[in-house]
Design an enzyme around this catalytic site. Structure first.
Site, PDB file in Angstrom:
ATOM      1  N   TYR A  57      -9.976  -6.079  12.383  1.00  0.00           N
ATOM      2  CA  TYR A  57      -9.355  -5.594  11.155  1.00  0.00           C
ATOM      3  C   TYR A  57      -9.349  -6.684  10.096  1.00  0.00           C
ATOM      4  O   TYR A  57      -9.099  -7.859  10.362  1.00  0.00           O
ATOM      5  CB  TYR A  57      -7.919  -5.144  11.435  1.00  0.00           C
ATOM      6  CG  TYR A  57      -7.224  -4.589  10.208  1.00  0.00           C
ATOM      7  CD1 TYR A  57      -7.393  -3.263   9.838  1.00  0.00           C
ATOM      8  CD2 TYR A  57      -6.423  -5.400   9.409  1.00  0.00           C
ATOM      9  CE1 TYR A  57      -6.778  -2.741   8.708  1.00  0.00           C
ATOM     10  CE2 TYR A  57      -5.799  -4.899   8.280  1.00  0.00           C
ATOM     11  CZ  TYR A  57      -5.987  -3.574   7.926  1.00  0.00           C
ATOM     12  OH  TYR A  57      -5.383  -3.071   6.801  1.00  0.00           O
TER      13      TYR A  57
ATOM     14  N   THR B 145     -39.034  27.892 -11.640  1.00  0.00           N
ATOM     15  CA  THR B 145     -39.391  26.532 -11.259  1.00  0.00           C
ATOM     16  C   THR B 145     -39.519  25.757 -12.565  1.00  0.00           C
ATOM     17  O   THR B 145     -40.007  26.290 -13.566  1.00  0.00           O
ATOM     18  CB  THR B 145     -40.706  26.460 -10.465  1.00  0.00           C
ATOM     19  OG1 THR B 145     -41.778  26.987 -11.265  1.00  0.00           O
ATOM     20  CG2 THR B 145     -40.615  27.267  -9.172  1.00  0.00           C
ATOM     21  N   HIS B 146     -39.057  24.523 -12.564  1.00  0.00           N
ATOM     22  CA  HIS B 146     -39.029  23.714 -13.793  1.00  0.00           C
ATOM     23  C   HIS B 146     -38.228  24.398 -14.902  1.00  0.00           C
ATOM     24  O   HIS B 146     -38.464  24.159 -16.090  1.00  0.00           O
ATOM     25  CB  HIS B 146     -40.448  23.407 -14.294  1.00  0.00           C
ATOM     26  CG  HIS B 146     -41.348  22.838 -13.255  1.00  0.00           C
ATOM     27  ND1 HIS B 146     -41.345  21.511 -12.907  1.00  0.00           N
ATOM     28  CD2 HIS B 146     -42.281  23.435 -12.450  1.00  0.00           C
ATOM     29  CE1 HIS B 146     -42.240  21.291 -11.950  1.00  0.00           C
ATOM     30  NE2 HIS B 146     -42.810  22.444 -11.652  1.00  0.00           N
TER      31      HIS B 146
ATOM     32  N   LYS C 177     -15.500  31.045 -28.880  1.00  0.00           N
ATOM     33  CA  LYS C 177     -15.964  30.303 -27.707  1.00  0.00           C
ATOM     34  C   LYS C 177     -15.305  30.797 -26.421  1.00  0.00           C
ATOM     35  O   LYS C 177     -14.134  31.172 -26.397  1.00  0.00           O
ATOM     36  CB  LYS C 177     -15.668  28.808 -27.867  1.00  0.00           C
ATOM     37  CG  LYS C 177     -16.481  28.116 -28.947  1.00  0.00           C
ATOM     38  CD  LYS C 177     -17.958  28.086 -28.610  1.00  0.00           C
ATOM     39  CE  LYS C 177     -18.274  27.240 -27.396  1.00  0.00           C
ATOM     40  NZ  LYS C 177     -17.850  25.832 -27.565  1.00  0.00           N
TER      41      LYS C 177
ATOM     42  N   SER D  14       0.819  -1.218   0.000  1.00  0.00           N
ATOM     43  CA  SER D  14       0.000   0.000   0.000  1.00  0.00           C
ATOM     44  C   SER D  14       0.848   1.262   0.000  1.00  0.00           C
ATOM     45  O   SER D  14       0.309   2.371   0.001  1.00  0.00           O
ATOM     46  CB  SER D  14      -0.926   0.015   1.220  1.00  0.00           C
ATOM     47  OG  SER D  14      -0.181  -0.026   2.425  1.00  0.00           O
TER      48      SER D  14
ATOM     49  N   ASN E  49     -15.507  28.940 -22.852  1.00  0.00           N
ATOM     50  CA  ASN E  49     -16.081  27.758 -22.216  1.00  0.00           C
ATOM     51  C   ASN E  49     -15.964  27.803 -20.693  1.00  0.00           C
ATOM     52  O   ASN E  49     -14.887  28.092 -20.161  1.00  0.00           O
ATOM     53  CB  ASN E  49     -15.389  26.501 -22.734  1.00  0.00           C
ATOM     54  CG  ASN E  49     -15.585  26.309 -24.228  1.00  0.00           C
ATOM     55  OD1 ASN E  49     -16.619  26.662 -24.774  1.00  0.00           O
ATOM     56  ND2 ASN E  49     -14.583  25.745 -24.884  1.00  0.00           N
TER      57      ASN E  49
ATOM     58  N   GLU F 175     -17.767  23.329 -15.207  1.00  0.00           N
ATOM     59  CA  GLU F 175     -18.121  21.991 -15.677  1.00  0.00           C
ATOM     60  C   GLU F 175     -17.338  20.920 -14.933  1.00  0.00           C
ATOM     61  O   GLU F 175     -17.867  19.839 -14.634  1.00  0.00           O
ATOM     62  CB  GLU F 175     -17.873  21.896 -17.178  1.00  0.00           C
ATOM     63  CG  GLU F 175     -18.854  22.729 -17.995  1.00  0.00           C
ATOM     64  CD  GLU F 175     -18.509  22.795 -19.470  1.00  0.00           C
ATOM     65  OE1 GLU F 175     -19.323  23.346 -20.221  1.00  0.00           O
ATOM     66  OE2 GLU F 175     -17.425  22.311 -19.870  1.00  0.00           O
TER      67      GLU F 175
ATOM     68  N   ASN G 287      -2.493  -2.069  13.310  1.00  0.00           N
ATOM     69  CA  ASN G 287      -3.944  -1.831  13.258  1.00  0.00           C
ATOM     70  C   ASN G 287      -4.325  -0.523  13.941  1.00  0.00           C
ATOM     71  O   ASN G 287      -5.064   0.297  13.373  1.00  0.00           O
ATOM     72  CB  ASN G 287      -4.692  -3.003  13.897  1.00  0.00           C
ATOM     73  CG  ASN G 287      -4.564  -4.286  13.101  1.00  0.00           C
ATOM     74  OD1 ASN G 287      -3.985  -4.289  12.017  1.00  0.00           O
ATOM     75  ND2 ASN G 287      -5.096  -5.390  13.637  1.00  0.00           N
TER      76      ASN G 287
END
Length: 460
Positions: free
Chosen positions: A314, A152-153, A280, A20, A282, A287, A107
């Site tokens: 563990y 709304t919507h 453009k 690890s 962007n 995003e 542990n």
């Protein structure tokens, strides 16, 4: 490490699946800090000599200096950060390094290190949230009277103020801050001294190590202490909930910055151009914040599934607890910083917002309310009358405010010239003066309260 029990070394496959160090090397600061607290306690309790404790501490400081300067080496035969630190310590101070592991196990060692790391991640999250909430409040104060359409919507509903809209996200993020604070409180117990699972027979002082590491108290059950990862899940769940709010805000900025909306212009520093279309601009940062939310939620799901069927105490599955937390924390910190920059530096197109609020018959509800208030007409009947007025305005291609009084009277004779005082978007917004409403005075009050709360939080 396994020579006393196993005749053969690990196979290449086992070596790779078991190691690890490629990811848990991120815990090196926490591991050294916890080791120093542990050996100080061992020395104070007479479990190791004062001289040995001092030698080990000096060696740990040297290891820390090396790692700070050169990074952590990855020797997969050493498996993890704990054995990596101990091996280097042994090279530096000799066999006395072996006394460091008295009365502890990997542990409780990893449980402690990981808690320390997550505690820092929680603190970073709270600091980032404070900065973003402050940016929202500042911009809301600037735009307490700026009118925009409320939706709304995604359909024009009623006019609201931009300040009110931004303060809605302040409220969401304040709840998120509360979740991180609650996570921090539950995390504030120290597993060190729980050893492998059953505690230890050495006369250790767990209160002293807990205090040295800044925890409120030691954990009360050694089985739970080494196998618990609720603190990591608490962090991931708080980050997931907050990332959903960040994603919603990012989506709004993306919409507002598009040409059909034209409500906002995002800062150049957080926008990009196109490789083929020179016109453009962007909203890539927004995003990506929206996209990061999916990965953060995925990280929470990953750890939940890892933990869902594990018996006490563990299990090696728990080695996979750290990558999703590390990834989510990196994405979350970046998302908070990017969103703070966007909110602080976005230019809002107030004229365009106002024009959009005037379209779509946004004051229709105000007409219905006026009929109820001034004409003593039941709301359902007023709703029907207003619907007729909207249909007529659509036919004539005008707003409700632009309909002639004769046209309105033809729909219902109880309408008189006073109705025009209710049909402007300014009147509509000003009338929403109930507590928590969009009226500018209400927004200014909420902004003042938010500033006071943020100042109080900053003072501790």
């Amino acid at each position: 490490m396994w020579g006393g029990r196993f005749a053969e070394g690990p196979s290449a496959i086992m070596r790779e699946i078991n190691a690890s160090i490629p990811f848990d090397k991120a815990l090196w600061r926490e591991d050294i800090r916890a080791s120093k607290a542990h050996v100080a306690m061992l020395g104070a309790q007479g479990i190791v000599s004062t001289q040995d404790a001092a030698t080990i501490t000096e060696g740990l400081d040297q290891v820390a200096a090396e790692y700070e300067r050169d990074g952590v080496p990855e020797d997969w035969d050493l498996e993890d950060i704990h054995m990596t630190v101990e091996a280097r310590l042994t090279e530096l101070v000799g066999p006395v390094a072996g006394r460091l592991h008295t009365a502890r196990s990997r542990n409780d060692q990893v449980a402690t290190d990981f808690r320390l790391w997550v505690r820092t991640a929680n603190a970073r999250a709270l600091a980032g949230l404070s900065a973003l909430r402050s940016a929202l409040v500042a911009r809301a104060g600037e735009h307490a009277e700026t009118i925009m359409p409320g939706f709304t919507h995604l359909q024009t509903a009623q006019p609201v103020t931009l300040g009110h809209h931004l303060m809605a996200y302040y409220e969401m993020l304040s709840r998120d801050a509360g979740r991180f604070l609650a996570a921090q409180d539950r995390l504030n117990e120290c597993p060190l001294g729980s050893a492998a699972l059953a505690g230890t027979g050495f006369p250790i002082d767990r209160n002293s190590t807990a205090k040295a590491l800044g925890f409120r108290e030691p954990t009360r059950n050694s089985l739970d202490a080494v196998s618990d990862r609720d603190f990591a899940l608490d962090y991931l769940m708080a980050a997931s909930q907050c990332s959903l709010h960040l994603s919603r805000l990012a989506e709004e900025l993306i919409l507002w910055a598009s040409q059909p909306f034209g409500f906002a212009s995002l800062p150049d520093s957080l926008s990009t151009g196109s490789s083929i279309m020179p016109q453009k601009r962007n909203p890539d940062a927004a995003e990506l914040v929206r996209g990061h939310a999916g990965r953060i939620v995925g990280a929470a799901t990953s750890l939940m599934i890892t933990m869902k069927g594990l018996p006490l105490a563990y299990s090696k599955d728990m080695q996979d607890d750290k990558p999703p937390v590390f990834e989510a924390a990196s994405l979350f910190d970046l998302s908070l910083a990017a969103m703070t920059g966007m909110i602080a530096e976005t230019t809002f197109k107030v004229d365009r917002m106002r024009a959009a609020a005037q379209a779509g018959h946004a004051t229709a509800t105000d007409l219905a309310d006026w009929l109820v208030r001034e004409g003593d007409i039941p709301f359902r009947e007023a709703h029907h009358i207003t619907g007729e007025a909207v249909k007529l305005a659509d036919t004539k291609g005008c707003s409700l405010e632009e309909l002639a009084l004769a046209d309105l009277k033809a729909i219902d004779a109880r309408i008189d010239e006073r109705v025009y005082s209710a049909l402007s978007i300014d009147a509509s917004v000003a009338s929403r003066a109930s507590y928590g409403g969009t009226a500018p005075d209400q927004v200014k009050q909420r902004v003042a309260e938010a500033i006071a709360r943020l100042n109080s939080e900053a003072e501790g």
